[in-house]
Motif scaffolding. Structure first.
Motif, PDB file in Angstrom:
ATOM      1  N   ASN A  72     -95.919   2.156   8.216  1.00 34.86           N
ATOM      2  CA  ASN A  72     -96.964   1.195   8.577  1.00 34.86           C
ATOM      3  C   ASN A  72     -97.203   1.149  10.083  1.00 34.86           C
ATOM      4  OD1 ASN A  72     -94.567   0.015   9.339  1.00 34.86           O
ATOM      5  ND2 ASN A  72     -95.040  -2.011   8.482  1.00 34.86           N
ATOM      6  N   GLY A  88    -100.423   0.296   7.672  1.00 32.64           N
ATOM      7  CA  GLY A  88     -99.910   0.346   6.320  1.00 32.64           C
ATOM      8  C   GLY A  88    -100.960   0.123   5.266  1.00 32.64           C
ATOM      9  N   SER A  89    -102.089  -0.483   5.661  1.00 36.62           N
ATOM     10  CA  SER A  89    -103.168  -0.732   4.705  1.00 36.62           C
ATOM     11  C   SER A  89    -104.551  -0.417   5.253  1.00 36.62           C
ATOM     12  CB  SER A  89    -103.139  -2.200   4.247  1.00 36.62           C
ATOM     13  OG  SER A  89    -103.282  -3.072   5.356  1.00 36.62           O
TER      14      SER A  89
END
Length: 440
Positions: A72, A88-89
């Motif tokens: 991340n 991470g997203s």
């Protein structure tokens, strides 16, 4: 007998692919189950140990390098100040100055370095350091074209190239290697005043790699590609000259495999250093048995003659000659082998069609990935395509946000004068070395 096989049509279809199909320029990964690839127009892919997938940035930005401290915490940097951070997203996107960020590396989440280059050849490369909360700049002493950065933690290495004048009427390429250790810099090769090491200074370095306890510098010299290696005990030694027919002198990309083996990747194949010599695996290694067109024509004519004789014997009620049947069987088997070898050559060519500015990254032992328009995995002498982007949406995105000023380096202390490059006027416009390792 002219072999016409479906793979030829497939190869032509690849060549005629839409112009939006960008290429990957750089790869990085902390292990075989966590690999990142970045490229033109914000192209990013990730391997999680099971499958490759896209990680769209949402922005049109040509990316030159990638590095991360954790799944991340991944950085991707590129041209026109592009600095992307994966949390991470999603990607957090900034535009840090106007430099082309060439390379990035680090030792920890709070110890990340990246180097960039402006269009002004009179300007030294810009080096930035991330301490976990902010970027700060550090002064480099001479103007040169930075090509790559590598970390042998806590030491920082930067390689590149410049010009120098051994005589007023002679200007030559020179290699530059900078090392930051203990908070201070040392220079090898050309240092702005003298040639401290003719081996390091003897080529324009386009990449630097660390692996297996060794450091590898690769680039282009007066007579073609040059690679030198330094081991744990220090000292640089040149690797044997490498020349593959049909490959341009700047068409090689060098890495160190995980076991420390030097590897050179080119447009249609690769080479490993084995027992002090380059072992080349190329698309042209499998052919049709070196059969000439005249040999094929003679065999075709013989097959037709024997076929007429066999037909005439059967029509006349005569027992076909065993010699005729045997010879026709031999010719048929030979033709089938030619087709099989040609098919194998076509498949091999497809699986070694890495592209002209392909990036490469080691995995385990002597295996490695290659990323161009497709991503390949090479195990031993065999290659397979493991990922290919086929969606137009992967290349769409908005423009980078307005640039924010990059931090300025502190002024040099009066006791530390900055060396100047000899020669009159501005530095000549050098090739855009930072873009070579991943330029499609």
């Amino acid at each position: 007998m002219r072999v016409r096989l479906p793979f030829l049509a497939a190869a032509l279809a690849v060549l005629a692919a839409p112009a939006h199909a960008q290429s990957y320029r750089a790869m990085w990964g902390p292990g075989p189950n966590d690999i990142w690839a970045v490229g033109g127009a914000g192209l990013v892919a990730h391997f999680d140990g099971r499958a490759w997938s896209q990680r769209p940035t949402g922005y049109q930005a040509d990316l030159n390098a990638v590095w991360g401290a954790a799944p991340n915490d991944v950085w991707a940097v590129g041209e026109s100040g592009a600095v992307f951070h994966w949390n991470g997203s999603a990607w957090q996107v900034t535009r840090l100055g106007e430099h082309d960020w060439v390379s990035i590396g680090g030792c920890a989440a709070n110890d990340v370095w990246m180097v960039g280059q402006s269009e002004d050849e009179d300007e030294a490369p810009t080096l930035l350091h991330w301490n976990g909360s902010a970027w700060s700049a550090e002064r480099l002493s001479i103007p040169f074209r930075a090509a790559g950065i590598a970390l042998a933690c806590p030491d920082v290495w930067i390689a590149g190239a410049t010009y120098f004048d051994p005589r007023p009427d002679q200007r030559r390429n020179a290699g530059v290697l900078m090392r930051r250790s203990g908070g201070s810099w040392t220079m090898t090769g050309w240092n702005g005043r003298d040639m401290t090491d003719p081996v390091v200074g003897g080529a324009s370095w386009t990449s630097i790699a660390l692996g297996g306890g060794s450091t590898l510098l690769a680039g282009v010299g007066d007579n073609g590609p040059v690679a030198i290696v330094s081991g744990r005990t220090g000292g640089w030694r040149p690797l044997p000259a490498l020349s593959v027919p049909g490959v341009e002198r700047d068409g090689y990309r060098f890495i160190l495999a995980a076991d420390g083996t030097p590897v050179a990747v080119f447009e249609k194949g690769f080479a490993r250093l084995v027992n002090g010599q380059w072992a080349v695996t190329a698309a042209g290694d499998v052919g049709n048995g070196d059969r000439s067109d005249s040999t094929e024509a003679e065999e075709e004519a013989e097959m037709e003659r024997l076929g007429r004789q066999l037909t005439a014997d059967i029509a006349a009620g005569r027992q076909p000659s065993q010699d005729v049947i045997r010879r026709m069987s031999e010719l048929t088997q030979g033709m089938q082998q030619v087709v099989q070898r040609s098919a194998a050559a076509g498949l091999r060519a497809e699986l070694l069609a890495f592209g002209s500015r392909a990036a490469a990254w080691p995995t385990v032992g002597g295996d490695f990935y290659v990323a161009g328009a497709k991503i390949f995995r090479v195990r031993g002498n065999e290659s397979e395509v493991v990922y290919e982007v086929r969606c137009r949406a992967c290349y769409s995105g908005q423009q980078l946000p307005p640039a924010t000023a990059a931090p300025s380096a502190p002024a040099a202390a009066p006791s530390a004068p900055t060396p100047s490059l000899p020669g009159k006027g501005r530095l000549p416009r050098l090739p855009r070395l930072p873009r070579l390792p991943g330029r499609p």
